[in-house]
Write a protein that holds these residues in place. Structure first.
Motif, PDB file in Angstrom:
ATOM      1  N   ALA A   4      45.226  67.372  34.804  1.00 36.48           N
ATOM      2  CA  ALA A   4      45.838  68.578  33.891  1.00 36.48           C
ATOM      3  C   ALA A   4      44.556  69.097  32.898  1.00 36.48           C
ATOM      4  N   ALA A   5      43.711  68.374  32.659  1.00 39.91           N
ATOM      5  CA  ALA A   5      42.479  68.996  31.496  1.00 39.91           C
ATOM      6  C   ALA A   5      41.667  70.134  32.235  1.00 39.91           C
ATOM      7  N   VAL A   6      41.694  69.939  33.629  1.00 41.76           N
ATOM      8  CA  VAL A   6      40.751  70.963  34.352  1.00 41.76           C
ATOM      9  C   VAL A   6      41.782  72.104  34.529  1.00 41.76           C
ATOM     10  N   ILE A   7      43.138  72.179  34.520  1.00 40.28           N
ATOM     11  CA  ILE A   7      43.880  73.193  34.531  1.00 40.28           C
ATOM     12  C   ILE A   7      43.925  74.018  33.231  1.00 40.28           C
ATOM     13  N   THR A   8      43.822  72.871  32.118  1.00 41.52           N
ATOM     14  CA  THR A   8      43.735  73.394  30.731  1.00 41.52           C
ATOM     15  C   THR A   8      42.516  74.389  30.542  1.00 41.52           C
ATOM     16  N   GLN A   9      41.344  73.684  30.968  1.00 41.84           N
ATOM     17  CA  GLN A   9      40.115  74.609  30.687  1.00 41.84           C
ATOM     18  C   GLN A   9      40.317  75.944  31.551  1.00 41.84           C
ATOM     19  N   LEU A  10      40.843  75.853  32.849  1.00 44.46           N
ATOM     20  CA  LEU A  10      41.223  77.160  33.655  1.00 44.46           C
ATOM     21  C   LEU A  10      41.778  78.033  32.896  1.00 44.46           C
ATOM     22  N   LEU A  11      42.784  77.842  32.365  1.00 45.76           N
ATOM     23  CA  LEU A  11      43.872  78.644  31.829  1.00 45.76           C
ATOM     24  C   LEU A  11      43.281  79.224  30.471  1.00 45.76           C
ATOM     25  N   GLU A  12      42.418  78.409  29.787  1.00 49.14           N
ATOM     26  CA  GLU A  12      41.898  78.923  28.497  1.00 49.14           C
ATOM     27  C   GLU A  12      40.856  80.120  28.704  1.00 49.14           C
ATOM     28  N   SER A  13      40.484  80.024  30.105  1.00 52.70           N
ATOM     29  CA  SER A  13      39.509  81.325  30.366  1.00 52.70           C
ATOM     30  C   SER A  13      40.280  82.381  30.861  1.00 52.70           C
TER      31      SER A  13
ATOM     32  N   VAL B 193      54.542  79.355  34.306  1.00 48.73           N
ATOM     33  CA  VAL B 193      53.706  79.378  33.208  1.00 48.73           C
ATOM     34  C   VAL B 193      54.699  80.294  32.327  1.00 48.73           C
ATOM     35  N   ILE B 194      54.814  79.679  31.198  1.00 49.20           N
ATOM     36  CA  ILE B 194      55.979  80.028  29.903  1.00 49.20           C
ATOM     37  C   ILE B 194      54.887  80.523  28.944  1.00 49.20           C
TER      38      ILE B 194
ATOM     39  N   LEU C  32      52.507  75.678  29.245  1.00 52.04           N
ATOM     40  CA  LEU C  32      53.122  76.145  28.222  1.00 52.04           C
ATOM     41  C   LEU C  32      51.934  76.919  27.456  1.00 52.04           C
ATOM     42  N   VAL C  33      51.805  78.291  27.158  1.00 46.28           N
ATOM     43  CA  VAL C  33      50.840  78.738  26.752  1.00 46.28           C
ATOM     44  C   VAL C  33      51.199  79.936  25.640  1.00 46.28           C
ATOM     45  N   HIS C  34      50.339  80.362  24.926  1.00 46.40           N
ATOM     46  CA  HIS C  34      50.412  81.421  23.944  1.00 46.40           C
ATOM     47  C   HIS C  34      49.449  82.681  24.351  1.00 46.40           C
ATOM     48  N   ALA C  35      50.200  83.573  24.392  1.00 43.69           N
ATOM     49  CA  ALA C  35      49.483  85.063  24.558  1.00 43.69           C
ATOM     50  C   ALA C  35      48.916  85.455  23.070  1.00 43.69           C
ATOM     51  N   GLY C  36      47.481  86.177  23.289  1.00 45.28           N
ATOM     52  CA  GLY C  36      47.009  86.593  21.958  1.00 45.28           C
ATOM     53  C   GLY C  36      47.690  87.734  21.415  1.00 45.28           C
TER      54      GLY C  36
ATOM     55  N   GLU D 172      45.740  82.839  24.585  1.00 42.10           N
ATOM     56  CA  GLU D 172      44.968  82.383  23.197  1.00 42.10           C
ATOM     57  C   GLU D 172      44.694  80.905  23.289  1.00 42.10           C
ATOM     58  N   ARG D 173      45.815  80.102  23.789  1.00 40.58           N
ATOM     59  CA  ARG D 173      45.769  78.683  23.844  1.00 40.58           C
ATOM     60  C   ARG D 173      46.694  78.190  24.668  1.00 40.58           C
ATOM     61  N   VAL D 174      46.375  77.160  25.087  1.00 44.88           N
ATOM     62  CA  VAL D 174      47.213  76.168  26.070  1.00 44.88           C
ATOM     63  C   VAL D 174      47.850  75.121  25.267  1.00 44.88           C
TER      64      VAL D 174
END
Length: 651
Positions: A594-603, A648-649, A550-554, A608-610
């Motif tokens: 999951a922390a590695v996936i979070t770092q990947l998605l943040e790039s 990915v939502i 679940l992510v937020h777009a800029g 904007e954020r995960v």
């Protein structure tokens, strides 16, 4: 490790300064002030700096010379490997006589077809294809346990009521309806024209619990259904089958024949099944075409590549390169006043004498080389291989040009025939072409060279097994050697093949090792492993991983674009070939959290954020999740991760 380049001069700046100062008393004894502030010392340091720059340039061995160093020790870059696929030729009409598609029939992609073959990808058949009319001679029904075999051939031909498709009225999964043919149907596009009555009610006509199979000599293998208008053998219509290129003789009910069978399957959850056996009144078999193997190769006719000048070590280049491994009849001929002589291709000139008509044909460059004259340490000179006479013509009888990643074309792209074949109306590759790999680069050869020299082509350590497996074929991307589970000194060699295309399109079947590649690897390893060592060549277990995030777009970023980029990043990162932090494939023994996936998605650009990222184990065969949400998924030594069905939502 890379092959260490020889340092022609290893002196550095301070070494040159010190050496120059030591020479001052000899050449200029009146010079007594050697401090840094002295103008003479400043000049020494200036020229020392300039000399160090020159020495650095001297020590840079060009790639061309590096290749020569590798050749001196018998290491040459691998030539490109060839993409292969099956071509299906369709007949213009049903015929009663055989139709022959000759060996070497060329088919190309539509791109470039109108402007010539320069832009087109050309494939040619590797065997002669003979499409013969099928000869249906018998029929049987067999129960699932094999104990009851009923001959229904006469009833199928003469009975008004027809015959039930399955022997048992209980409709047990595994019951079969078998058709026996007098000749093999290997590679035939078979059309079964069926007359039936709708008694097998209850099934979904588009998804009946039924599979067609043929006997390959070792097992029953599935036959792809190209078209089925019978609704699961329930009404009059046609079933078009693409018979695999393996169909062998088998006895059923003491009757030897080439059998094709329809087998009843256990329904999947929610799939309707038969309430009564379908009843068939007649079956007629006809050939609509045939399938044959083809490779990415363009056949080049014979050509004169040069004229000998009578000196040792001559080299001539073919017009088209790279050149594929030679088949029978593809050779080099020398034409002189005595006539035409066919020379013999060898791997190298090590054992060639001065009168041996030998030559070396380099596949990667297409260069034909004749024997050199070598001066040995004792002063003697020996000619390795015969020299063509002065003025003799060097002629190649013909060869095949192709190979490389360019040949990995998609399904149904090879549709243009370069020459017509009587009674053939069209052609297509129903599956993508696979196996094409570009030639080994100099950088790759430089990495492989020292590993080859270190062990002398013998598999002793785990690293030796991995290196030799990589050398066996360009189609091998990654390897790992581990002790086999059964022990007893056996080793298990895990092989990951090259898979083309973007990671988001990769599936489990793409990472399967074909029979041809498996045979190449086994033969190569058998030639180098120690006597008595038991070896098992297989693929890793691919552990499916489904990422839900679940992510937020800029602000102002399209949600669909952000979702697409996030999915591509996940599938690229969790992949056996492109995954991991270095992008060279997911490491063995490395867990995923999951922390590695979070770092990947943040790039990911535009994200904007995960808010949350969860991991699920995924069954790549059934397409279902097999575990609850986890923060960490463990990986054993024999496995690799493969991303599947990421969600990915975007908010």
């Amino acid at each position: 490790m890379p092959l260490p380049a020889p340092n022609l001069d290893d002196r550095k700046f301070q070494d040159i300064v010190d050496e120059a100062k030591r020479l001052i008393p000899r050449y200029c004894p009146e010079w007594t002030n050697h401090n840094v502030s002295d103008p003479g010392v400043a000049l020494i340091e200036l020229f020392a700096w300039m000399s160090e720059m020159v020495l650095f340039r001297v020590n840079q061995v060009p790639e061309r010379l590096y290749v020569h160093f590798l050749n001196l020790v018998g290491i040459e870059p691998f030539p490109p490997s060839v993409a292969r696929t099956d071509l299906t030729f369709w007949l213009s009409a049903v015929l009663e006589q055989p139709v022959v598609v000759p060996l070497g029939t060329e088919v190309m992609t539509a791109a470039g077809a109108s402007s010539g073959a320069a832009e087109a990808v050309v494939f040619s058949t590797v065997e002669e294809l003979v499409i013969e009319p099928p000869d249906l001679k018998t029929a049987r029904t067999v129960t699932a346990d094999g104990e009851r075999v009923v001959d229904v051939w006469d009833d199928l031909r003469f009975s008004v009521e027809g015959v039930p498709c399955f022997a048992s009225s209980e409709l047990t999964p595994g019951d079969t309806f078998c058709l026996g043919f007098a000749k093999s149907l290997a590679g035939v596009v078979l059309r079964l024209t069926i007359t039936a009555q709708a008694e097998g009610i209850g099934v979904d006509p588009k998804n009946p619990p039924l599979v067609w199979e043929v006997w390959s000599g070792e097992a029953w293998i599935a036959v792809p259904v190209h078209d089925d208008s019978t609704g699961g053998l329930n009404r009059e219509g046609e079933v078009v089958l693409l018979v695999p290129r393996a169909h062998e003789l088998l006895s059923i009910g003491n009757t030897p024949a080439y059998w094709l069978r329809a087998r009843l399957l256990a329904p999947h959850p929610g799939q309707p099944t038969y309430q009564a056996p379908p009843r068939l009144r007649s079956v007629q078999a006809e050939a609509l075409g045939g399938t044959i193997s083809a490779e990415h190769a363009e056949i080049v006719p014979g050509e004169t590549i040069g004229r000998s000048d009578g000196v040792p070590g001559q080299a001539f280049s073919a017009t088209r390169a790279p050149v594929l491994p030679r088949r029978e009849g593809e050779t080099v001929r020398v034409v002189d006043n005595d006539g035409t002589a066919e020379w013999i291709e060898v791997d190298d000139f090590t054992t060639s004498g001065p009168n041996d008509p030998h030559y070396v044909w380099e596949s990667g460059t297409g260069t034909v080389r004749f024997g050199p004259r070598v001066r040995y340490r004792n002063g003697s000179v020996r000619q390795h291989g015969q020299i063509p006479r002065d003025g003799a013509q060097i002629v190649v009888s013909g060869y095949r040009h192709g190979g490389g990643g360019r040949g990995n074309v998609g399904a149904r792209t090879l549709t243009v025939m370069r020459s017509t074949v009587p009674y053939v109306r069209g052609v297509a590759n129903l599956r993508p072409a696979v196996g094409g790999v570009d030639a080994e680069t100099v950088a790759e050869a430089m990495t492989r060279g020292p590993l080859t020299l270190r062990t002398g082509q013998r598999a002793v350590t785990a690293g030796d097994y991995e290196r030799l497996a990589l050398e066996s074929s360009n189609e091998v991307a990654r390897t790992r050697c581990l002790p086999a589970p059964r022990g007893n000194g056996a080793v298990r060699l895990l092989v990951v093949p090259h898979v083309r295309g973007v990671p988001v399109d990769h599936t489990l079947d793409d990472f399967a090792i074909g029979n041809e590649l498996m045979a190449v690897i086994r033969d190569h390893m058998d030639a180098h492993r120690l006597v008595g060592t038991t070896m098992e060549v297989t693929t890793p277990y691919y552990q499916g991983v489904s990422v839900v995030a679940l992510v937020h777009a800029g602000p102002g970023r399209p949600a669909d674009l952000v979702r697409q980029r996030a999915v591509e990043a996940i599938t690229r990162f969790v992949n056996p070939l492109t995954g991991g932090s270095e992008g060279t494939g997911w490491p063995f023994d490395a867990d995923l959290n999951a922390a590695v996936i979070t770092q990947l998605l943040e790039s990911v650009d535009g994200l904007e954020r995960v808010e949350e990222a969860l991991l699920f184990q995924f069954d790549l065969r059934t397409g279902r999740r097999i575990s609850g949400a986890r923060d960490v998924i463990r990986l054993d030594a024999h496995s690799l991760f493969l991303a599947a069905a990421p969600q990915v939502i975007v908010r």
